[in-house]
Design a protein around this motif. Structure first.
Motif, short mmCIF file in Angstrom:
data_model
loop_
_atom_site.label_atom_id
_atom_site.label_comp_id
_atom_site.label_asym_id
_atom_site.label_seq_id
_atom_site.Cartn_x
_atom_site.Cartn_y
_atom_site.Cartn_z
N GLN A 242 0.40 -10.56 35.61
CA GLN A 242 1.55 -9.95 36.25
C GLN A 242 1.81 -10.59 37.61
O GLN A 242 2.96 -10.82 38.00
CB GLN A 242 1.31 -8.44 36.42
CG GLN A 242 2.48 -7.69 37.06
CD GLN A 242 3.77 -7.82 36.27
OE1 GLN A 242 3.73 -7.97 35.04
NE2 GLN A 242 4.91 -7.77 36.95
N GLU A 243 0.74 -10.92 38.31
CA GLU A 243 0.84 -11.61 39.60
C GLU A 243 1.55 -12.94 39.42
O GLU A 243 2.41 -13.33 40.23
CB GLU A 243 -0.58 -11.80 40.11
CG GLU A 243 -0.78 -12.62 41.34
CD GLU A 243 -2.27 -12.75 41.63
OE1 GLU A 243 -2.79 -11.91 42.39
OE2 GLU A 243 -2.91 -13.67 41.09
N LEU A 244 1.22 -13.65 38.35
CA LEU A 244 1.85 -14.94 38.06
C LEU A 244 3.34 -14.76 37.78
O LEU A 244 4.17 -15.53 38.28
CB LEU A 244 1.16 -15.60 36.87
CG LEU A 244 1.81 -16.86 36.30
CD1 LEU A 244 1.87 -17.96 37.34
CD2 LEU A 244 1.05 -17.33 35.05
N ARG A 245 3.68 -13.78 36.97
CA ARG A 245 5.10 -13.52 36.67
C ARG A 245 5.89 -13.25 37.95
O ARG A 245 7.00 -13.75 38.13
CB ARG A 245 5.23 -12.33 35.73
CG ARG A 245 4.66 -12.52 34.33
CD ARG A 245 5.16 -11.39 33.45
NE ARG A 245 4.51 -11.40 32.15
CZ ARG A 245 3.58 -10.54 31.77
NH1 ARG A 245 3.18 -9.59 32.59
NH2 ARG A 245 3.05 -10.61 30.56
N GLU A 246 5.31 -12.44 38.82
CA GLU A 246 6.01 -12.08 40.05
C GLU A 246 6.17 -13.30 40.96
O GLU A 246 7.20 -13.45 41.62
CB GLU A 246 5.23 -10.97 40.77
CG GLU A 246 5.27 -9.65 40.02
CD GLU A 246 4.37 -8.59 40.64
OE1 GLU A 246 3.65 -8.93 41.62
OE2 GLU A 246 4.37 -7.44 40.16
N MET A 247 5.17 -14.18 40.96
CA MET A 247 5.27 -15.38 41.77
C MET A 247 6.39 -16.29 41.27
O MET A 247 7.20 -16.79 42.06
CB MET A 247 3.95 -16.15 41.74
CG MET A 247 3.96 -17.42 42.58
SD MET A 247 2.62 -18.54 42.16
CE MET A 247 3.19 -19.15 40.56
#
Length: 276
Positions: A242-247
């Protein structure tokens, strides 16, 4: 995006160990997973970090007999700016995005590509050691005293680019490895970044945390978006995805999806970037 120049994304930081190559690989695969046509150039023929990652990815796909979306990649081994221009033209041909990973040092080719970027991404660890690349702070107040040489370089490159062809380089500073347990340091670095961004004009977005999973994925060339090929994921891995998607969303890149290619990716158990 079939009839115009590829959107060029350059990952640049003159300090090593900031997660630059890991971030570049994950963004490249994320865009390829969405169905974009992605080219990637490795400007570090000695370390070849993104190249090794992509080679590992290709070997895994072959060994498991699966399809893994990936950019077309090349290592630049030339020694002139003219040779670099030829490499860029060849890899960018027919692509939606051109990704460029630069060495963790001052480099003439990295400078040239930074000046040609549409999106310039500077990953940094959440510390004043890394902040020193872009600005210097007062030892007592932690207020920004002056710009660094690197910030002045990028500032001038952006002015020259805007004057030359009207393109505004979107400079994004990526805060990798934020230490959530050290709230005071996090706030001080954040405040300094906010102050400096107002002077120089970059954007600040959250990056990738310090997670073991990123190092573990390197030998296989897999990424957190390769749903169905990673085995059972723990809670921390799901949070990292999810952190990657948000980045990637924070980079605010042009959004053009080739539906046929995206459908093909879904058919091979690839998870859409915006999936829940």
């Amino acid at each position: 995006m079939t009839s115009h120049k590829a959107h060029t994304i350059v990952f640049a930081n003159e300090k090593g160990g900031t997660g630059k190559s890991t971030t570049a690989v994950h963004v490249a695969v994320a865009l390829a997973t969405q169905g974009h046509r992605v080219g990637m150039i490795d400007l570090d023929p000695r370390q070849r970090t993104v190249t090794r990652y992509m080679e590992n990815r290709g070997e895994t796909a072959k060994r498991r007999n699966i399809v893994l979306p990936a950019p077309e990649f090349a290592v630049f081994k030339g020694d002139t700016l003219e040779a670099l221009a030829e490499e860029v033209a060849a890899v960018a041909q027919g692509k939606d995005f051109l990704m460029v990973d630069t060495p963790g040092r001052d480099d003439v080719f990295a400078r040239a590509m930074a000046s040609q970027a549409h999106t310039l991404v500077t990953p940094m660890n959440d510390s004043f050691v890394d902040f020193d690349l872009i600005g210097q702070v007062d030892a007592e107040t932690f207020k920004v005293k002056r710009l660094s040489f690197y910030s002045e370089l990028i500032f001038e490159a952006r002015k020259s680019r805007a004057k030359a062809d009207g393109v505004s380089i979107d400079w994004v500073v990526l805060r990798n490895r934020v230490q959530h347990h050290d709230a005071r340091n996090k706030k001080r670095v954040g405040d300094a970044l906010t102050e400096l961004s107002r002077r120089v004009g970059f954007r600040v977005i959250p990056g990738l945390s310090e997670r073991v999973i990123y190092r573990e994925l390197f030998p296989s060339g897999l990424t957190l978006l390769d749903k169905g090929h990673l085995g059972e994921l723990g809670v921390s891995h799901i949070a990292a995805r999810q952190e990657l998607r948000e980045m990637v969303a924070g980079l605010a890149l042009p959004s053009v999806v080739h539906e046929q290619e995206a459908a093909s990716a879904d058919a091979h158990n690839q998870e859409p970037l915006d999936a829940a």
